[in-house]
Design an enzyme around this catalytic site. Structure first.
Site, PDB file in Angstrom:
ATOM      1  CG  HIS A 103       1.468  -9.463   7.942  1.00  0.00           C
ATOM      2  ND1 HIS A 103       0.525  -8.499   8.100  1.00  0.00           N
ATOM      3  CD2 HIS A 103       2.056  -9.214   6.742  1.00  0.00           C
ATOM      4  CE1 HIS A 103       0.529  -7.699   7.046  1.00  0.00           C
ATOM      5  NE2 HIS A 103       1.437  -8.103   6.204  1.00  0.00           N
ATOM      6  CG  ASP A 106       0.168  -8.947  11.632  1.00  0.00           C
ATOM      7  OD1 ASP A 106       1.151  -8.212  11.579  1.00  0.00           O
ATOM      8  OD2 ASP A 106      -0.640  -9.108  10.693  1.00  0.00           O
ATOM      9  CD  GLU A 234      -1.946  -6.331  -0.802  1.00  0.00           C
ATOM     10  OE1 GLU A 234      -2.234  -7.342  -0.120  1.00  0.00           O
ATOM     11  OE2 GLU A 234      -1.850  -5.203  -0.309  1.00  0.00           O
ATOM     12  CD  GLU A 270      -4.060  -2.110   0.201  1.00  0.00           C
ATOM     13  OE1 GLU A 270      -3.746  -3.271   0.529  1.00  0.00           O
ATOM     14  OE2 GLU A 270      -3.627  -1.107   0.781  1.00  0.00           O
ATOM     15  CG  HIS A 273      -1.716  -1.195  -2.827  1.00  0.00           C
ATOM     16  ND1 HIS A 273      -1.324  -2.469  -2.508  1.00  0.00           N
ATOM     17  CD2 HIS A 273      -1.603  -0.476  -1.680  1.00  0.00           C
ATOM     18  CE1 HIS A 273      -0.972  -2.534  -1.237  1.00  0.00           C
ATOM     19  NE2 HIS A 273      -1.148  -1.331  -0.705  1.00  0.00           N
TER      20      HIS A 273
HETATM   21  C1  XLS Z   1       0.767  -2.767   2.328  1.00  0.00           C
HETATM   22  C2  XLS Z   1      -0.037  -3.938   2.021  1.00  0.00           C
HETATM   23  C3  XLS Z   1      -0.021  -5.008   3.099  1.00  0.00           C
HETATM   24  C4  XLS Z   1      -0.508  -6.321   2.553  1.00  0.00           C
HETATM   25  C5  XLS Z   1      -0.195  -7.501   3.406  1.00  0.00           C
HETATM   26  O1  XLS Z   1       0.626  -1.708   1.722  1.00  0.00           O
HETATM   27  O2  XLS Z   1      -1.332  -3.530   1.736  1.00  0.00           O
HETATM   28  O3  XLS Z   1      -0.777  -4.588   4.199  1.00  0.00           O
HETATM   29  O4  XLS Z   1      -1.874  -6.309   2.318  1.00  0.00           O
HETATM   30  O5  XLS Z   1       1.160  -7.700   3.556  1.00  0.00           O
HETATM   31 NI    NI Z   2      -2.947  -4.801   1.442  1.00  0.00          NI
HETATM   32 NI    NI Z   3      -1.530  -1.310   1.353  1.00  0.00          NI
END
Ligand code: XLS
Ligand code: NI
Ligand code: NI
Length: 439
Positions: A103, A106, A234, A270, A273
């Protein structure tokens, strides 16, 4: 502060499945060829900056537990950022991974003014560019942190205040341009706080319109600057908000269609998620593949007994085998990769723990890849699935899909031909046993 982060640890090497060396790959043999590609090309592994280098080991009940030199208080923020960058590249190189992800915040600290923030980012991106050049580590994707700063408490693009929308646009423009400069293969948009905490103060129609407009602006800008990477959304169903608009792959799909963005944006799926949304990881992958939305993967795992995003390192050979089987059958990764969006446990305080975590995760993927390749080569599972749908490849099934029969014609067919379809076993247990043969 400029001392090495992992001075006593040698680069991780492949030692084979019989090895008992804890810091060695037992399955990940980067150069090994399978189905015409090397393991490294199949998996396109990335280490993420945020969990591994920015998160200090804090949780809602307690402070950070990690002592890292770049987390020192009182030192000039840019010096700390430089120290962090050096440590990050040390880890990437020791692991021998081809990619990283970050990011904007970061890699470079927010300054006292927008101009200072911009100059911090420019400075750090130039250093990252040099480190990439020197090490050969590439950028899988960049992204903007649109959730950490208090200005984003009520969302970024979905904020009730258009000035916050402007700020988000300002940040994404810079992060996208930085990603472009570093030759990123993708750019990710995770909807940090794009959702709501209560419907009592939320106008959902407006917020989704705002989010749609935002995404159109990002797509326009991508083309304007000639960024050739893939834009990825995402999905995540909740956390930090009670409900996130990008709930799952299907919700993002509907959003993309509504705003004319199909073909422009794909998905970054992910594991944790998917499970928070009540799906399996494999479900989300299959949905994305079936709708031409498959992009990239954030790899981690949840805890079946905890209802939040624990982001643990993956360790299930079964989960990685099934995911890789779906991915390989769908044609493999294009610009995407496997990004370790995973964090250490709070008690894993040693620098060495970062190596153990990634070595285990990478080997879990490599093992999944080896299993999935065998499954595909043997073809038994796919043949059984193919056979189940055989009726759709010819005769009646083909005619239905070609639009040759309307409802009345189908009804006549049942009457005239006296159709009496026989129930057929789904063979679930047989298939589960078959998969277990490969694990
Ligand atoms: C948070 C997300 C984040 C994204 C990037 O839960 O996974 O880390 O991957 O912003
Ligand atoms: Ni993520
Ligand atoms: Ni995440």
């Amino acid at each position: 502060m400029s001392q090495p982060f992992l001075p006593d640890l040698a680069p991780i090497e492949y030692r084979g499945p019989e090895s008992t060396e804890p810091l060695a790959y037992r399955f990940y043999d980067a150069g090994r060829e399978l189905l015409g590609k090397t393991m490294a090309e199949h998996l396109r592994i990335a280490v993420c900056y945020w969990h591994s280098f920015c998160w200090p080991g804090s949780d809602v009940f307690g402070d950070g537990t990690f002592e890292r030199p770049w987390m020192g208080r009182g030192d000039p923020p840019l010096e700390l950022a430089e120290c962090k960058l050096a440590a990050a590249f040390e880890l990437f190189e020791k692991l021998g991974v081809p990619f990283f992800t970050f990011h904007d915040r970061d890699i470079a600290p927010e300054g006292a003014s927008p101009a200072e923030t911009r100059s911090n980012l420019d400075h750090m991106i130039a250093l990252a560019e040099a480190a990439m050049e020197r090490s050969g580590v590439g950028l899988l994707w960049g992204t903007a942190n649109l959730f950490g700063h208090p200005r984003y408490a009520a969302g970024a693009a979905t904020n009730p205040d258009p000035e916050v929308f402007a700020w988000a646009a300002h940040q994404v423009k810079q992060a996208l341009e930085a990603t472009h400069r570093l030759g990123g293969a993708n750019y990710v948009l995770w909807g940090g706080r794009e959702g709501y905490d209560t419907l009592l103060n939320t106008d959902m129609r407006r917020e989704i319109e705002q989010l749609g407009r935002f995404m159109q602006l990002v797509v326009e800008h991508k083309h304007k600057i000639g960024f050739a990477g893939t834009l990825l959304i995402e999905p995540k169903p909740m956390e930090p908000t009670k409900h996130q608009y990008d709930f799952d792959s299907a919700a993002v799909h509907a959003f993309l269609r509504k705003f004319g963005l199909e073909g422009e944006v794909k998905l970054n799926i992910e594991v944790n998620h998917a499970t928070l949304a009540g799906h399996s990881f494999q479900h989300e992958i299959e949905y994305a593949l079936a709708n031409d939305l498959f992009g990239s993967l954030d790899i981690n795992r949840g805890d079946p007994l905890l209802g939040w995003d624990t982001d643990q390192f993956p360790n299930s050979a079964e989960e990685s085998t099934l995911a890789l089987h779906s991915i390989l059958r769908g044609g493999g990764l294009a610009s995407g990769g496997f990004n370790f969006d995973a964090k250490l446990r709070r008690q894993s305080i040693d620098a060495e723990d970062l190596l153990h975590a990634h070595v285990g995760g990478i080997d879990t993927l490599a093992r999944g890849l080896l299993n999935a390749v065998r499954m595909l080569e043997d073809g038994e599972l796919d043949a059984l699935r193919e056979e189940r749908y055989a009726g759709w490849s010819a005769g009646l099934g083909k005619a239905i899909l070609a639009g040759e029969l309307d409802l009345a014609a189908l009804s006549r067919r049942v009457d005239e031909a006296g159709l009496e379809p026989e129930p057929v076993s789904g063979r679930q247990e047989q298939l589960e046993n078959l998969v277990n043969r490969y694990l």
